[in-house]
Design an enzyme around this catalytic site. Sequence first.
Site, PDB file in Angstrom:
ATOM      1  N   GLU B  60      54.005 125.048 -23.997  1.00 14.47           N
ATOM      2  CA  GLU B  60      54.163 124.816 -25.211  1.00 14.47           C
ATOM      3  C   GLU B  60      54.509 126.073 -26.264  1.00 14.47           C
ATOM      4  OE1 GLU B  60      52.110 123.132 -23.297  1.00 14.47           O
ATOM      5  OE2 GLU B  60      52.457 121.266 -23.616  1.00 14.47           O
ATOM      6  N   HIS B 129      42.348 114.831 -25.719  1.00 17.99           N
ATOM      7  CA  HIS B 129      43.783 114.088 -25.854  1.00 17.99           C
ATOM      8  C   HIS B 129      43.519 113.067 -27.134  1.00 17.99           C
ATOM      9  CE1 HIS B 129      44.519 115.262 -21.638  1.00 17.99           C
ATOM     10  NE2 HIS B 129      45.762 115.023 -21.977  1.00 17.99           N
TER      11      HIS B 129
HETATM   12  C1  LIG Z   1      49.177 121.513 -22.250  1.00 14.39           C
HETATM   13  C2  LIG Z   1      49.726 120.132 -21.806  1.00 14.39           C
HETATM   14  N1  LIG Z   1      50.986 119.830 -21.856  1.00 14.39           N
HETATM   15  C3  LIG Z   1      51.300 118.635 -21.674  1.00 14.39           C
HETATM   16  C4  LIG Z   1      50.313 117.718 -21.039  1.00 14.39           C
HETATM   17  C5  LIG Z   1      50.697 116.362 -20.571  1.00 14.39           C
HETATM   18  N2  LIG Z   1      50.668 116.415 -19.079  1.00 14.39           N
HETATM   19  C6  LIG Z   1      49.782 116.090 -18.535  1.00 14.39           C
HETATM   20  S1  LIG Z   1      49.983 116.103 -16.918  1.00 14.39           S
HETATM   21  C7  LIG Z   1      51.394 116.697 -17.034  1.00 14.39           C
HETATM   22  C8  LIG Z   1      52.285 117.182 -15.747  1.00 14.39           C
HETATM   23  C9  LIG Z   1      51.370 118.158 -14.862  1.00 14.39           C
HETATM   24  O1  LIG Z   1      52.099 118.339 -13.612  1.00 14.39           O
HETATM   25  P1  LIG Z   1      51.270 119.176 -12.463  1.00 14.39           P
HETATM   26  O2  LIG Z   1      50.768 120.416 -13.089  1.00 14.39           O
HETATM   27  O3  LIG Z   1      52.207 119.291 -11.412  1.00 14.39           O
HETATM   28  O4  LIG Z   1      50.113 118.305 -12.032  1.00 14.39           O
HETATM   29  P2  LIG Z   1      50.094 116.933 -11.094  1.00 14.39           P
HETATM   30  O5  LIG Z   1      50.148 115.862 -12.463  1.00 14.39           O
HETATM   31  O6  LIG Z   1      51.388 116.716 -10.295  1.00 14.39           O
HETATM   32  O7  LIG Z   1      48.909 116.586 -10.390  1.00 14.39           O
HETATM   33  C10 LIG Z   1      51.853 116.831 -18.141  1.00 14.39           C
HETATM   34  C11 LIG Z   1      52.925 117.215 -18.877  1.00 14.39           C
HETATM   35  C12 LIG Z   1      49.143 118.330 -20.924  1.00 14.39           C
HETATM   36  N3  LIG Z   1      48.019 117.459 -20.523  1.00 14.39           N
HETATM   37  N4  LIG Z   1      48.806 119.462 -21.394  1.00 14.39           N
END
Ligand SMILES: Cc1ncc(C[n+]2csc(CCOP(=O)(O)OP(=O)(O)O)c2C)c(N)n1
Lengths: 359, 326
Positions: B60, B129
């Site tokens: 971000e 959230h």
């Molecule tokens: C700072 C932030 N930006 C966006 C999100 C929304 N979000 C939640 S999970 C996610 C994807 C994360 O993927 P990854 O780190 O690969 O973990 P996985 O879900 O595959 O275990 C996003 C974009 C968030 N929770 N925090």
Amino acid sequence: MAETKTVDDETRTDGAGGLRGVDPDTALRLMREMLLYRRFEEKAEEAYAIGKIGGFCHLHIGQEAAAAGSILALDEGDYVISAYREHTQALAKGIDAGAVMAELFGRATGCSKGKGGSMHLFDYERRFMGGHGIVGAQVPLASGMGWKIRYRDEDHVVVCFMGDAAVNQGAFHEALNMSAVWNLPVIYVVENNEYGMGTAFSRVSRTEIHEKACSYGIPTSIVDGQDVLETFVAFRDLAAGVRGGGGPRFVDLRTYRFKGHSMSDPVSGTYRSKEEVEGKVKNADPIATLRDVLLEGGHLDQESLEAMDSEARTTAQEAFDFADESPFPDPSELYADVYAELGDGRMFFDGRERPEGSV
Amino acid sequence: MAEMTYREALNQALREEMERDPDVFLMGEEVAEYDGAYKVSKGLLDAFGDRRVVDSPIAELGFAGLGVGAAMAGLKPVIEFMTFNFSILALDQVINHAAKIRYMSGGQIPCPIVFRGPNGAALQLSAQHSQACETYYVHAPGVKVVTPATPADAKGLLKAAIRDPDPVAFMEGELLYNMKGDVPDDDDFVIPLGVADVKQEGDDVTILTHGKTVHVALQAARKLEKDGVSAEVVDLRTIRPLDVETILASVRKTNRAVYLEEGWSFAGVGAQIVSLVQEEAFDWLDAPVVRVTQADVPMPYAKNLEQLAKPSAERVVAACNRVLYR
Ligand SMILES: Cc1ncc(C[n+]2csc(CCOP(=O)(O)OP(=O)(O)O)c2C)c(N)n1
Ligand SMILES: [Mg+2]
């Protein structure tokens, strides 16, 4: 330049009934644990579908070996911290299945008293330092826990889990650099399931996960996270190295998520095909992989396997029942634990009367 | 007029403004191939291609900053935060940079950028959230803050925000995306920033609010009506610039006011409005202005606690009765 290790073919295929240096009891324990995680998550899925669990709920189905193989290789006093896909890691660290399920249900008996929910499981006594919802933000926290261990001259390690998408956050890079500079006892683990929500990792990075820690001088391993024995051996050795004052380590733990990103997301779609998911479920299920090894090596027969599975199902069902019968938090909990204590001066400005029995 | 959802209204605004101005581009997590986490950008990748509809890494601070730089250099970025909770990571780029560039450069360098996404709590998403973030943004001179409550406002205000020469935080509501309403068809339907909207006229008490809680206020007004109380609901629509005249005119008419907002009270938007009302309409007030906000706690996960923590129509009714000495 820090080295990158991969497990060589020799270790992969060694004898000893195919257990690769893991003793049979431990191998059976890993099996039992993974079955519990699978059945627990399936129960959570069911509970979500009937509205017992709300909000976001991220399942770990398909990634059980990544949790069991890493956390079961640790000592009780070691710390674990993670993101929001952490139900099974909490179980692995010894939190009671009922307390985890009750947290998902938002009940008073949950491991965070129902105030955290699925993404925020905590148990200080068991050194499970949370479920965190801001991608990448737990990484500096892990460094801080490593700092405490070094500061007090303790013999523990911190294992910090994150998803592959977290490595693009600034916090990740700042934290790794500090841990390297100050030689902190932290194992940073990327559960590399190839996708962050609907984005393939290759679309948001020119380098591979295992290259990310190189510029900080942190030794890196690539580990097959669908193979629980390989994962266990790797973490046992890594933890020993870190405990001996070896400084931080970084693991590219290759795994795959069998379900959608969260309960509200599709399993497949434009970002990954149905065939891809089916192929992984068929060929890279960590539970089936260990099962085959155990059966072939004569460490387990079909009957005991079924008994083990039915025990896991019972535990999951009991966790569900416990959660379902547990009370919601008392309204007086609303203002509890915002601060340690309320001394002089006003703390709350919402102009409301606090519920009876409040702090 | 056409009936559409709040989500579709935002989508139309983006589409029309991207057609109108080739310098407008959209960047954020999952905005392109996934059509947006909440499907606001549905179809835009197909329509405008990956030069103008761009999936970012989860970074971000980085992509907000990239947007600020692109705006300084002459483009018109629309930066989507998957939710405003995550924009907290990017606040440095907004507060220390976007908000100050025009001023620090002696007026040479503008920063026409929109930061948009859902703000505030949805259902049971817990503390990290479920935050209403408008206070962080509105605190800084140099930033504008817009909080549309209806499909028509969403469209007209987003178009204005994109055309605006300054940084705008455009805060949507996750629970509003499916809401339907009539939206003017006109390609040039733009609602100027700084104009409040009286969502319901009334004589006895003024409920002032912004964003999603406009609907809570309207619900409260309906309940009050059954009790014979006529409440006026004033939707600020934009918090900065603020339509002071409409606020004061309503308070001068009803002589009583309640501020309702989703976020915390301390230094909240309502604190500013109450200060303004007592400074500029003190003589018209028949009772102190009362605020209804979220409880002063991080949002709890448990369903029952979450309900207690959120502001509700019942609390608004109680607050109105209080200023009416009923
Ligand atoms: C700072 C932030 N930006 C966006 C999100 C929304 N979000 C939640 S999970 C996610 C994807 C994360 O993927 P990854 O780190 O690969 O973990 P996985 O879900 O595959 O275990 C996003 C974009 C968030 N929770 N925090
Ligand atoms: Mg991932």
